[in-house]
Motif scaffolding. Structure first.
Motif, PDB file in Angstrom:
ATOM      1  N   LEU A  62       6.833   1.333   0.621  1.00 52.39           N
ATOM      2  CA  LEU A  62       6.163   0.452  -0.342  1.00 52.39           C
ATOM      3  C   LEU A  62       6.939   0.503  -1.647  1.00 52.39           C
ATOM      4  N   TRP A  94       3.708  -6.068  -5.059  1.00 52.55           N
ATOM      5  CA  TRP A  94       4.056  -5.005  -4.115  1.00 52.55           C
ATOM      6  C   TRP A  94       4.802  -5.598  -2.932  1.00 52.55           C
ATOM      7  N   HIS A 153      -1.635  -4.432   0.560  1.00 49.95           N
ATOM      8  CA  HIS A 153      -1.261  -3.246  -0.212  1.00 49.95           C
ATOM      9  C   HIS A 153      -2.328  -2.161  -0.087  1.00 49.95           C
ATOM     10  N   SER A 155      -1.485   1.412   1.472  1.00 50.37           N
ATOM     11  CA  SER A 155      -1.608   2.544   0.553  1.00 50.37           C
ATOM     12  C   SER A 155      -2.473   3.654   1.138  1.00 50.37           C
ATOM     13  N   ASP A 169      -1.076   7.560   5.329  1.00 50.18           N
ATOM     14  CA  ASP A 169      -0.310   8.722   4.881  1.00 50.18           C
ATOM     15  C   ASP A 169       0.387   9.448   6.030  1.00 50.18           C
TER      16      ASP A 169
END
Length: 92
Positions: free
Chosen positions: A16, A25, A41, A45, A48
């Motif tokens: 990103l 973004w 986004h 986001s 992980d």
């Protein structure tokens, strides 16, 4: 199709990036880029590489006060499209 227990992650070389010039973004990969809307986004986001798809959708549901089923359906479609284009991988 992405399953609730699957763990999505961005493969090596994909990231990103906030493009200051375009004030937007982006999802960048070698020689490719995708301009992200706020929803895309938000979904990316939350990824992980450790949380399951189900945990991600639950977090998004709580954060945006939206039905989990709707978030799951929309997120699965978005992530599957990214997976097909090799912007995303999934660990089962």
């Amino acid at each position: 199709m992405i399953a609730p227990a699957d763990i999505p992650y961005l493969p090596r070389g994909v990231r990103l990036h906030f493009d200051k010039v375009r004030d937007n973004w982006m999802l960048l990969a070698p020689e490719r880029a995708i301009r992200l809307d706020p929803i895309g986004h938000a979904i990316l986001s939350a990824i992980d590489g450790e949380k399951s798809f189900q945990a991600i959708t639950q977090t998004l549901s709580q954060t945006y006060n939206a039905p989990a089923e709707e978030i799951e359906k929309d997120s699965a479609g978005f992530l599957n499209a990214l997976k097909d284009r090799r912007f995303l991988e999934v660990r089962r």
